[in-house]
Structure formats: structure tokens, C-alpha cells
Design a protein around this motif. Structure first.
Motif: not given
Length: 333
Positions: A219-248
Motif C-alpha cells: 500500500v502506498w498513499i502519498g503526495d500526488f506531485s509527479y516527483n513524489q508519485l514517481d519516486k513512490g511507485i519506483k520504490g514500490f516496484l523495487s521492493s520485491g515480492n510484488l502484488p499480482d494486482c494493483i488498484f490505483c
């Protein structure tokens, strides 16, 4: 013959200059609260009608519908406004948009609009108002309609965000997803509807009822500004053990997720199924599956309720629910 009050009468009664009265009418955010209140009280006492509004009111068939919205430049708001404009066009109404950036802006605009009666109807998009503001609106001389905010004492066009989250979860579960994740924008405005949180609660509730607990790292809920959002998504996807679905919580976030995931070599939908919310126009072009909240319809319906109440002020209050539909495209197939 009754003397018509002028801007100078208002200024004298309020103990301010005529220039200050003009600023209250045209740029209320640039006037201090004390002076603004004195001017608005004087306008009300004298029943003063600004000259521009007096001319407009004298024009046969000329009407104004106001729309108040936070962050109205986002596509979902623009598409709602498109629905408003489409409904107004054949009625020869003018659309006036008030963009709100702070609680002070909201208070200033509401008090000025209500006191001067400069619109014939008012639509509030995704606004969650405090009691004092609702009380002000109850005293307005024009009809008011809320969109995406359930207000029992006003006409409303409701979007059930909690149900939208549940429908998203039910759909993804039906596709065999058992490791869900959620990405959304944190609601930082006290006067805005907490849509992200409600959509997540519905999503989480459905999976919990199936015996599936969504772990915090999914779960990631954070700042919508592109820099923060992109950073959050990249961190999310780099963490390993990814979910099999994402609801945005919105299609804009889902579009960013899709772009970043593909740039990192993650296959959507093979590795992760992706679902957005809103069904904005661009969703069809990028093949994004989404929960449609019929944005144009909600704006159009609110406008029709306003026009109906102008014609029939005594009709019963209407609370309507906009249907939510799953639109399946390439990101979940």
C-alpha cells in the motif's frame, strides 16, 4: 421612488473606501476578514446589487451557474465540467468557475457569492464543508447541488467511493488475484472529499472478507506531485515480492504506474494486473482497465437538477447515485 444604493453608500456604511468594496466583490481573497465582513454586511443591509450584475440581471434570458471546485485542472474535473457545459449550452446559461486553493478562498467565495447573489445556481464538486458553510448555503437565494458529497439537505449527485473500491476488489478477485496492492493520492485538503481513503477502505474490506490481508508494503498513499508519485511507485516496484494486482485511486496514477512498470521491465498485465478509477478519456487510448464513475453524466445530472430547481423551487430534494461500472481493457486481460 426608492433610491438605489451605490458602491459609495456601501463604502460609507462599512467605513471603508469604494476601492475596498470593489476588491471584496472581485478579489475577496485580497481583503482582510474584518473589512470583508463589514462590506458584505453593508451590501446585505442596503440590498446593493453591483452594477455589472444589475446589467446582467436586466438581460432577458441571461443566467449564471457557478461551479466551485478544488484542483479543477485535473482531467476528472474537466470531464465533469464538460458535462456541466453540455447541459447548460441549450439553456443559454453562462458557466462561472471558482477554483479553490485554500479554506480561506472557499470562505471568501461562498460568502461573496451568497451575499451578492451573483449566480442563479451553484454546483460544488467534491467538497466536504463545515457546518457554518452549510448553514450559509441554506440561506442562499439560489439552488445548490453537491457532486460526490452526500448532503441530505441539498440536491446531490453521489459517487459511492467505498462501493467503487469494493467493485474493484471483486473484479480483480474474480480474475484470480490473491496478492492485492493499492496506490493512491493522499487527501491533503480539509474541504475536499476523502475519495482515496474511501476507495481503499472498500478495496481492503472486500479482500479482508475473503480472508486476504493486504500487507503495508503493498500500500502506498502519498503526495500526488509527479516527483513524489514517481519516486513512490519506483520504490514500490523495487521492493520485491510484488502484488499480482494493483488498484490505483485514479487513472492518472495508474497511467504513471503503467509507464514506470514497463520501463522497469515489469509486464502489465502478465506480472501485475492494473486497474484505475475514473475512466477519463486517455484511459481508452492506453488500454487501461478502470472503474468508470460516469464523469460527464455526474456533471450533466447536477446541472439538470439545478435548472429544475430554478424552475420549480418547491420540488422535493433529490439524492441520486451515479452507477459505477468496470471497464475492462488490456491492463487486466
Amino acid at each position: 421612488m426608492t433610491k438605489t444604493s451605490t458602491i459609495y453608500d456601501v463604502a460609507n456604511l462599512a467605513g471603508v473606501s469604494a476601492a475596498t468594496v470593489s476588491r471584496v466583490l472581485n478579489e475577496p481573497d485580497k481583503v482582510g476578514e474584518d473589512k470583508r465582513k463589514k462590506v458584505l454586511d453593508a451590501i446585505k443591509e442596503l440590498n446593493f446589487i453591483p452594477k455589472a450584475d444589475a446589467v446582467a440581471n436586466a438581460r432577458k434570458g441571461y443566467h449564471k451557474i457557478g461551479v466551485i471546485a478544488p484542483f479543477f485542472t485535473q482531467p476528472s474535473f474537466m470531464e465533469r465540467l464538460r458535462g456541466v457545459a453540455q447541459a447548460l449550452a441549450p439553456q443559454h446559461y453562462e458557466l462561472v468557475i471558482y477554483s479553490i486553493d485554500s479554506t480561506e478562498d472557499l470562505n471568501n467565495y461562498l460568502s461573496t457569492i451568497i451575499t451578492t447573489a451573483r449566480v442563479d445556481g451553484l454546483i460544488l464538486l467534491c467538497m466536504e464543508l463545515e457546518k457554518n458553510m452549510l448553514d450559509m448555503l441554506k440561506g442562499a437565494k439560489f439552488p445548490v447541488c453537491f457532486v460526490e458529497s452526500d448532503q441530505q439537505e441539498f440536491d446531490c449527485v453521489n459517487i459511492h467511493n467505498l462501493l467503487g473500491g469494493q467493485k474493484a476488489a471483486e473484479y480483480l478477485y474474480s480474475l484470480g488475484c490473491r496478492r492485492p496492492g493499492f496506490i493512491g493520492e493522499k487527501s491533503g485538503l480539509t474541504y475536499a472529499v476523502s475519495a482515496t481513503e474511501d476507495r481503499f477502505r472498500g478495496f481492503n474490506f472486500y479482500f479482508a472478507n475473503q480472508g486476504i490481508i493486504i500487507p503495508p508494503e503493498h500500500v502506498w498513499i502519498g503526495d500526488f506531485s509527479y516527483n513524489q508519485l514517481d519516486k513512490g511507485i519506483k520504490g514500490f516496484l523495487s521492493s520485491g515480492n510484488l502484488p499480482d494486482c494493483i488498484f490505483c485511486s485514479s487513472d492518472l496514477i495508474a497511467a504513471r504506474f503503467l509507464n514506470i512498470a514497463r520501463s522497469m521491465g515489469i509486464d502489465v498485465p502478465k506480472d501485475i494486473k492494473l486497474l484505475g478509477f475514473d475512466n477519463i478519456d486517455i484511459s481508452a487510448y492506453i488500454g487501461l482497465s478502470t472503474v468508470s464513475q460516469n464523469l460527464d453524466m455526474s456533471g450533466k445530472s447536477a446541472t439538470e437538477l439545478i435548472i429544475e430547481r430554478i424552475r420549480n423551487p418547491d420540488r422535493p430534494i433529490v439524492n441520486m447515485n451515479v452507477p459505477l461500472d468496470i471497464i475492462e481493457r488490456e491492463t487486466t486481460r
